[in-house]
Design an enzyme around this catalytic site. Structure first.
Site, short mmCIF file in Angstrom:
data_model
loop_
_atom_site.label_atom_id
_atom_site.label_comp_id
_atom_site.label_asym_id
_atom_site.label_seq_id
_atom_site.Cartn_x
_atom_site.Cartn_y
_atom_site.Cartn_z
N ASN A 12 -40.66 -125.80 37.26
CA ASN A 12 -41.43 -125.41 36.13
C ASN A 12 -42.63 -124.65 36.64
O ASN A 12 -43.66 -125.10 37.28
CB ASN A 12 -41.79 -126.82 35.44
CG ASN A 12 -42.28 -126.52 34.26
OD1 ASN A 12 -43.01 -125.35 33.72
ND2 ASN A 12 -42.87 -127.58 33.66
N LYS A 19 -44.34 -126.85 39.44
CA LYS A 19 -43.73 -128.22 39.67
C LYS A 19 -42.32 -128.14 39.98
O LYS A 19 -41.41 -127.16 39.47
CB LYS A 19 -43.90 -128.77 38.37
CG LYS A 19 -45.07 -129.42 37.91
CD LYS A 19 -45.02 -130.17 36.71
CE LYS A 19 -46.27 -130.17 36.06
NZ LYS A 19 -46.30 -130.60 34.44
N ARG A 95 -37.22 -124.32 33.81
CA ARG A 95 -37.74 -124.80 32.36
C ARG A 95 -38.43 -123.53 32.19
O ARG A 95 -39.56 -123.06 32.61
CB ARG A 95 -38.47 -125.86 32.55
CG ARG A 95 -39.10 -126.36 31.25
CD ARG A 95 -39.60 -127.53 31.28
NE ARG A 95 -40.56 -127.75 30.03
CZ ARG A 95 -41.35 -128.55 29.70
NH1 ARG A 95 -41.74 -129.16 30.71
NH2 ARG A 95 -42.01 -128.41 28.73
N HIS A 183 -41.51 -127.99 23.21
CA HIS A 183 -41.00 -129.27 23.88
C HIS A 183 -39.53 -129.52 23.30
O HIS A 183 -39.38 -130.75 22.82
CB HIS A 183 -41.99 -130.27 23.20
CG HIS A 183 -43.38 -130.25 23.58
ND1 HIS A 183 -44.44 -130.38 22.56
CD2 HIS A 183 -43.92 -130.10 24.77
CE1 HIS A 183 -45.63 -130.23 23.39
NE2 HIS A 183 -45.18 -129.97 24.67
N GLY A 213 -48.82 -135.63 23.87
CA GLY A 213 -49.35 -135.58 25.30
C GLY A 213 -50.55 -134.85 25.57
O GLY A 213 -51.32 -134.64 24.64
N GLY A 215 -50.29 -131.62 25.52
CA GLY A 215 -49.66 -130.67 24.37
C GLY A 215 -49.02 -131.50 23.57
O GLY A 215 -48.34 -132.60 23.89
N ARG A 244 -56.74 -127.83 23.26
CA ARG A 244 -56.24 -126.91 22.48
C ARG A 244 -56.57 -127.35 21.05
O ARG A 244 -56.67 -128.51 20.69
CB ARG A 244 -54.89 -126.61 22.22
CG ARG A 244 -54.24 -125.88 23.56
CD ARG A 244 -52.73 -125.80 23.60
NE ARG A 244 -52.20 -126.36 24.71
CZ ARG A 244 -50.99 -126.92 24.78
NH1 ARG A 244 -49.97 -126.57 24.00
NH2 ARG A 244 -50.57 -127.12 26.08
N GLU A 387 -37.21 -134.69 29.98
CA GLU A 387 -36.73 -133.58 29.77
C GLU A 387 -35.88 -133.10 30.86
O GLU A 387 -34.93 -132.19 30.83
CB GLU A 387 -38.01 -132.56 29.65
CG GLU A 387 -38.65 -132.68 28.46
CD GLU A 387 -40.14 -132.23 28.61
OE1 GLU A 387 -40.92 -132.84 29.32
OE2 GLU A 387 -40.46 -131.42 27.86
P1 AMP Z 1 -48.35 -135.87 29.04
O1 AMP Z 1 -48.79 -134.32 28.74
O2 AMP Z 1 -47.27 -136.21 28.42
O3 AMP Z 1 -48.43 -136.04 30.65
O4 AMP Z 1 -49.42 -136.83 28.61
C1 AMP Z 1 -50.72 -136.51 29.32
C2 AMP Z 1 -51.80 -137.31 28.40
O5 AMP Z 1 -51.25 -138.61 27.92
C3 AMP Z 1 -53.09 -137.68 29.07
O6 AMP Z 1 -53.89 -136.30 29.19
C4 AMP Z 1 -53.70 -138.71 28.32
O7 AMP Z 1 -54.61 -138.44 27.50
C5 AMP Z 1 -52.54 -139.53 27.88
N1 AMP Z 1 -52.14 -140.96 28.06
C6 AMP Z 1 -51.63 -141.31 29.34
N2 AMP Z 1 -51.81 -142.62 29.42
C7 AMP Z 1 -52.29 -143.19 28.59
C8 AMP Z 1 -52.81 -144.38 27.77
N3 AMP Z 1 -52.51 -145.42 28.64
N4 AMP Z 1 -53.47 -144.33 26.91
C9 AMP Z 1 -53.87 -143.16 26.14
N5 AMP Z 1 -53.52 -141.99 26.48
C10 AMP Z 1 -52.77 -141.86 27.47
#
Ligand code: AMP
Length: 402
Positions: A12, A19, A95, A183, A213, A215, A244, A387
């Site tokens: 990625n 990554k 990806r 996504h 997440g 995003g 964003r 994914e």
């Molecule tokens: P991702 O892009 O799927 O890796 O999600 C990343 C985001 O998930 C991080 O920037 C956090 O804001 C959020 N996140 C991860 N763990 C937690 C948690 N226990 N509670 C709230 N938000 C979380």
């Protein structure tokens, strides 16, 4: 090729990062993974992980090519490695964020790489880096099967009335202005897993998948097909995200440019990196920090949470309506999988749909499962996204055919 236990590499390439992960098929067993970050800067670094072991190296001023060479060295290294020779990597899955017209994965050819570069008009930072990554990887691993998996392809089923904007039709056709959605592999995986957990065929149920997440995107899935999604021509549209803006009145762009002296070249970076949860809260782009601050009484953190959760509810409400009712709402990605607070806020007051979040299940859940009360009409679930499994499956299926 019918060989068993083949190793595949998933790449990625982002604008300043790379990554990777190596998995063993057919079970998609993870063997190693890593990330090169802050590429082309003095503080570029490389992190590698194999099982519980972790390594970090400084690689000042390294570019994507340097990062790929380092990755192949590390993967074949005596301690760090999981292969003895790069020829063991039978397939490479790239990806790609923006796949324009592609409605499925593609075996990489020169034409595919040119197409990916041409879609850089929609995703400049991502697609250019991805094309560089593919070219280098093809040179370095000429005997591997190279395939691209696009974040957008799963959404090619969205019909014209949902994928077109109110922009002049001819202009939209000329420039490819439409909702592409992102996504895709995540929404696809989560929908398939939701159906399995519900013990129902995917083509018999309607699901709203919430990938929340750094995003975030929310998708309406009608019997396995994406019929609408919150991200648009680019990943800027939809709900407010880590940094964003999410959807907003386009006139705000002009106002910001005129009154804040932001140039046309700076506006994309500004919209993508300086707003969202970070800009609203003034604290952090990380939802954990915002939840913690809100719990301590920080008013803007609480407001930021309310905006985020309200916007997610709004999409769920509209997708529930356009789908004509749903069987399941599933949460995934960093926030969706981990924030019981956000899930509880998003799923509050659903009694009018004869649906209720079970507060104990919601707090206790680790991994995948149901978080609704027993008598709920709509099932509420958490499914950790995967994914890589979708991409590995694509590679494995194609290796079987080749
Ligand atoms: P991702 O892009 O799927 O890796 O999600 C990343 C985001 O998930 C991080 O920037 C956090 O804001 C959020 N996140 C991860 N763990 C937690 C948690 N226990 N509670 C709230 N938000 C979380």
């Amino acid at each position: 090729m019918k060989s068993q236990n083949v190793k595949v590499l998933i790449i990625n390439a982002g604008s300043s990062s790379l990554k990777y992960s190596v998995l063993e098929c057919p079970g998609a067993t993870p063997l190693a993974k890593g990330i090169a970050e802050r590429l082309n800067t003095a503080t570029a670094c490389f992190n590698h992980r194999k099982g519980d072991q972790k390594w970090t190296w400084d690689i000042p001023s390294a570019n994507h090519g340097d990062a790929i060479r380092k990755m192949l060295n590390v993967l074949t290294g005596a301690n760090t490695g999981v292969i003895t020779n790069t020829s063991e990597l039978q397939a490479v899955g790239h990806r790609i964020v923006h796949g324009g017209k592609y409605s499925g994965p593609a075996v990489v050819t020169d034409e595919v790489v040119t197409d990916i570069e041409s879609y850089a008009i929609y995703a400049p930072l991502h697609n250019r880096a991805a094309a560089v990554g593919i070219r280098l990887m093809r040179e370095m691993l000429p005997h591997s099967l190279h395939m691209t998996v696009f974040d957008t392809s799963f959404h090619r089923t969205i019909p014209p009335h949902a994928h077109l904007y109110g922009v002049q039709y001819e202009l939209a056709q000329k420039l490819g202005i439409r909702r592409y959605g992102f996504h895709g592999s995540s929404h696809q995986y989560v929908a398939e897993r939701t159906a399995e957990l519900m013990k129902k065929p995917l083509d018999s149920i309607k699901i709203i998948t919430c990938h929340l997440g750094a995003g975030s995107s929310i998708t309406a899935i009608d019997r396995g097909r994406s019929v609408d999604t919150s991200m648009g021509m680019t990943p800027l549209e939809g709900v407010v995200m880590g940094t964003r803006t999410g959807s907003m009145d386009p006139a705000i762009v002009e106002l910001l440019m005129k009154h804040e002296n932001i140039s046309i070249d700076q506006i994309d970076e500004f919209m993508n990196r300086k707003n969202g949860l970070q800009g609203l809260s003034g604290i952090s782009s990380d939802m954990r920090d915002i939840v913690e601050a809100a719990q301590k009484g920080h008013p803007r953190a609480k407001l930021t949470l309310d905006i985020h959760n309200y916007q997610v509810r709004k999409y769920i409400g509209s997708y529930h309506f356009i789908l004509g009712g749903v069987d399941a709402i599933t949460f995934t990605a960093g926030i969706g999988e981990n924030s019981d607070y956000c899930r509880a806020e998003i799923c509050k007051d659903m009694d009018f749909l004869k649906t209720k979040l079970d507060p104990e299940k919601n707090k206790a859940i680790r991994g995948e499962g149901f978080i609704n009360t027993k008598d709920s009409k709509i099932k509420l679930l958490v499914v950790p996204t995967n994914e890589e499994l979708i991409i590995t499956r694509v590679l494995w299926d194609n290796l079987q055919k080749s």
